[in-house]
Design a protein around this motif. Structure first.
Motif, PDB file in Angstrom:
ATOM      1  N   GLU A   4       0.829  -1.207   0.000  1.00 14.67           N
ATOM      2  CA  GLU A   4       0.000   0.000   0.000  1.00 14.67           C
ATOM      3  C   GLU A   4       0.865   1.259   0.000  1.00 14.67           C
ATOM      4  O   GLU A   4       0.536   2.262  -0.666  1.00 14.67           O
ATOM      5  CB  GLU A   4      -0.943  -0.012   1.196  1.00 14.67           C
ATOM      6  N   TYR A   7       2.229   1.617  -3.465  1.00 16.47           N
ATOM      7  CA  TYR A   7       1.149   2.090  -4.346  1.00 16.47           C
ATOM      8  C   TYR A   7       0.983   3.611  -4.213  1.00 16.47           C
ATOM      9  O   TYR A   7       0.890   4.320  -5.218  1.00 16.47           O
ATOM     10  CB  TYR A   7      -0.135   1.368  -3.977  1.00 16.47           C
ATOM     11  N   MET A  11       1.796   6.471  -7.167  1.00 20.13           N
ATOM     12  CA  MET A  11       0.649   7.181  -7.727  1.00 20.13           C
ATOM     13  C   MET A  11       1.021   8.648  -7.945  1.00 20.13           C
ATOM     14  O   MET A  11       1.422   9.341  -7.012  1.00 20.13           O
ATOM     15  CB  MET A  11      -0.559   7.057  -6.804  1.00 20.13           C
ATOM     16  N   SER A 123      -6.800  -2.184 -13.342  1.00 17.22           N
ATOM     17  CA  SER A 123      -7.780  -2.052 -12.265  1.00 17.22           C
ATOM     18  C   SER A 123      -7.128  -1.464 -11.017  1.00 17.22           C
ATOM     19  O   SER A 123      -5.910  -1.266 -10.958  1.00 17.22           O
ATOM     20  CB  SER A 123      -8.347  -3.429 -11.913  1.00 17.22           C
ATOM     21  N   GLU A 124      -7.929  -1.227 -10.003  1.00 16.79           N
ATOM     22  CA  GLU A 124      -7.388  -0.932  -8.674  1.00 16.79           C
ATOM     23  C   GLU A 124      -6.719  -2.186  -8.124  1.00 16.79           C
ATOM     24  O   GLU A 124      -7.037  -3.309  -8.534  1.00 16.79           O
ATOM     25  CB  GLU A 124      -8.514  -0.488  -7.745  1.00 16.79           C
ATOM     26  N   LEU A 131      -2.391  -5.335  -9.594  1.00 16.81           N
ATOM     27  CA  LEU A 131      -3.214  -4.563 -10.513  1.00 16.81           C
ATOM     28  C   LEU A 131      -3.569  -5.479 -11.696  1.00 16.81           C
ATOM     29  O   LEU A 131      -2.701  -6.160 -12.238  1.00 16.81           O
ATOM     30  CB  LEU A 131      -2.442  -3.354 -11.025  1.00 16.81           C
ATOM     31  N   VAL A 154      -4.668   3.822 -13.672  1.00 19.18           N
ATOM     32  CA  VAL A 154      -5.617   3.065 -12.858  1.00 19.18           C
ATOM     33  C   VAL A 154      -7.032   3.581 -13.107  1.00 19.18           C
ATOM     34  O   VAL A 154      -7.305   4.773 -12.944  1.00 19.18           O
ATOM     35  CB  VAL A 154      -5.274   3.162 -11.354  1.00 19.18           C
ATOM     36  N   PRO A 156     -10.820   2.506 -11.842  1.00 17.64           N
ATOM     37  CA  PRO A 156     -11.567   1.587 -10.969  1.00 17.64           C
ATOM     38  C   PRO A 156     -12.669   0.831 -11.690  1.00 17.64           C
ATOM     39  O   PRO A 156     -13.207  -0.154 -11.146  1.00 17.64           O
ATOM     40  CB  PRO A 156     -12.149   2.523  -9.900  1.00 17.64           C
ATOM     41  N   TRP A 178      -4.215   8.132 -12.219  1.00  9.60           N
ATOM     42  CA  TRP A 178      -5.610   7.757 -11.953  1.00  9.60           C
ATOM     43  C   TRP A 178      -6.552   8.444 -12.932  1.00  9.60           C
ATOM     44  O   TRP A 178      -6.424   9.643 -13.208  1.00  9.60           O
ATOM     45  CB  TRP A 178      -5.959   8.170 -10.522  1.00  9.60           C
ATOM     46  N   ASP A 180     -10.803   7.815 -13.579  1.00 12.02           N
ATOM     47  CA  ASP A 180     -12.044   7.051 -13.433  1.00 12.02           C
ATOM     48  C   ASP A 180     -12.975   7.403 -14.593  1.00 12.02           C
ATOM     49  O   ASP A 180     -13.420   8.547 -14.711  1.00 12.02           O
ATOM     50  CB  ASP A 180     -12.689   7.393 -12.088  1.00 12.02           C
TER      51      ASP A 180
END
Length: 440
Positions: A4, A7, A11, A123-124, A131, A154, A156, A178, A180
């Motif tokens: 984590e 990650y 990011m 994916s997340e 991933l 990424v 989701p 990221w 979405d």
């Protein structure tokens, strides 16, 4: 390992991730449904870059590398299978095209292009920090073994597909950003009466327990839709189409026997209750003819544009301009030919309307100038039109000619017979006009 923490550290903003691309990088960017468009556009917007090359396949959405002329001097683009966006933007001058067997994808990226970077969506992470490349990206997953630079966007809404080379640990990634957004849907048009007629000729050759591959397009989908009464079918296919998803729902498919490279559900998302049953694999592994040949009763179903009277098939273009690509068609044709009990089918409409408004036959003495031979005549087994089906596999050339003339449109059969006799393909001394059906 505190994945984590890794990650969070990796990011970045889209612009920061794009800044990791260097002049001369060769980047594979994927296809519809896994294209990291926001990240790619940010890379293309960098005015300090030069000599960057992007590689992709069958993309339908416009993105800067194909549509924004302001970046063309800095970023070039090559497709190994033209999609609608790449085809549409080809006249703009920045889209190159290559046509390769998909089972050679990794080798081509490594040895021909010198690919060093992978930029696609994922994916997340799951609870272990993996991933997933998703139902459209897993087919390219093996390329992470080649890339020294892996920058993933990424999303989701990307799904956690099961299978081989389907995921990557956050510790192996160079950087993440990221975005979405909905996964691109795939539009399926309904089958025409002509396509349904073609399907009816092929259906009797499909048996319970066969393992099927069905290509993209309205004709292969029309054939798949008519298999609903079959039972215990397996699926081993480059693509899982909407029609094949319906077959699973209707009980025609053994859910324990489904392997594909990517999926094209209509809304872009594979239903969660089906997702655990579908095993995804890299396209160059799944498509390899040697792997296919080991499957008993393997059935390959694809479409083509036209065929000559010896059985040479064109599936990529009508004239000099490229329409699509080689893809996996020949991989599956050759695999089916070596399979115990295997069969391959190429389906096509018997005629087309040309730019001059006139109807022309898609069964021809010779392929027209500029048309490429996608499938060699020694590989082709069954060919089907709305007028019938012809088995030309390993047949003498003269027998192939008779068989193919009889699945041509009736309006062109006598002309084709006469052309075949004049050319010597059918020996004039042994020509038998009674073998040509004149009935429609």
């Amino acid at each position: 390992m505190d994945w984590e923490k890794i990650y969070r550290e990796k990011m970045q903003t889209t612009e920061e991730a794009a800044s990791l691309v260097e002049p001369g990088d060769v980047i594979f960017v994927g296809c519809n449904g896994c294209l990291a468009k926001t990240l790619i556009d940010s890379i293309c917007a960098r005015e300090d870059l030069s000599g960057v090359r992007m590689l992709g396949s069958s993309n339908g959405d416009d993105f800067s590398a194909v549509s924004d002329a302001s970046c063309f001097e800095r970023v070039s683009y090559c497709s190994v299978f033209l999609g609608s966006s790449e085809r549409r933007n080809y006249p703009g001058g920045n889209v190159q095209v290559n046509s390769i067997h998909y089972h050679n994808l990794s080798r081509t990226m490594r040895e021909v292009y010198g690919m060093n970077a992978l930029v696609i969506e994922c994916s997340e992470p799951d609870e272990e920090g993996y991933l997933y490349y998703g139902i459209r990206g897993t087919c390219w997953g093996k390329l992470d073994e080649i890339a020294s630079k892996i920058i993933l966007q990424v999303n989701p809404q990307q799904q956690r597909a099961q299978g081989r080379h389907n995921k990557i640990h956050v510790s192996r990634v160079t950087a993440l950003c990221w975005h979405d957004h909905p996964v691109r849907p795939y539009e399926n048009r309904p089958s025409s009466k002509r396509e349904e007629s073609i399907a009816r000729y092929i259906l009797p050759y499909i048996h319970d327990g066969d393992v099927i591959q069905v290509g993209v397009g309205s004709i292969p989908n029309a054939i798949a839709r008519q298999m609903c009464a079959k039972r215990d079918l397996g699926i081993y296919s480059e693509v899982l189409t909407a029609a094949m998803i319906d077959l699973i729902r209707q009980g025609a498919v053994d859910k324990t026997n489904i392997q594909v490279a990517f999926a094209l559900p209509p809304n872009g998302i594979l239903d969660e209750d089906l997702l655990p049953y579908v095993q995804f694999a890299p396209i160059d592994e799944l498509n390899h003819p040697f792997s296919i040949s080991k499957i008993k009763n393997f059935v390959s179903i694809n479409s083509c544009f036209m065929v000559d009277l010896t059985g040479q098939v064109c599936s990529e273009n009508y004239g000099a301009g490229q329409y699509s690509g080689m893809g996996g068609q020949v991989d599956f044709i050759r695999g089916a030919a070596e399979s115990e009990g295997g069969r391959s089918f190429l389906a096509f409409a018997s005629t087309h309307i040309g730019k001059d408004g006139k109807q022309s036959s898609n069964v021809r003495l010779n392929l027209p100038q500029g048309a490429v031979v996608t499938a060699q005549r020694c590989d082709v087994m069954y060919l089907a039109t709305e007028w019938g089906i012809a088995n030309i596999f390993n047949q003498p050339l003269e027998e192939r000619a008779y068989a193919l003339i009889n699945i041509a449109h009736p309006d062109f059969r006598m002309e084709l017979f006469e052309e075949a006799c004049r050319s010597g393909l059918i020996r004039p001394c042994a020509a038998d006009i009674s073998r040509i059906s004149v009935d429609s």
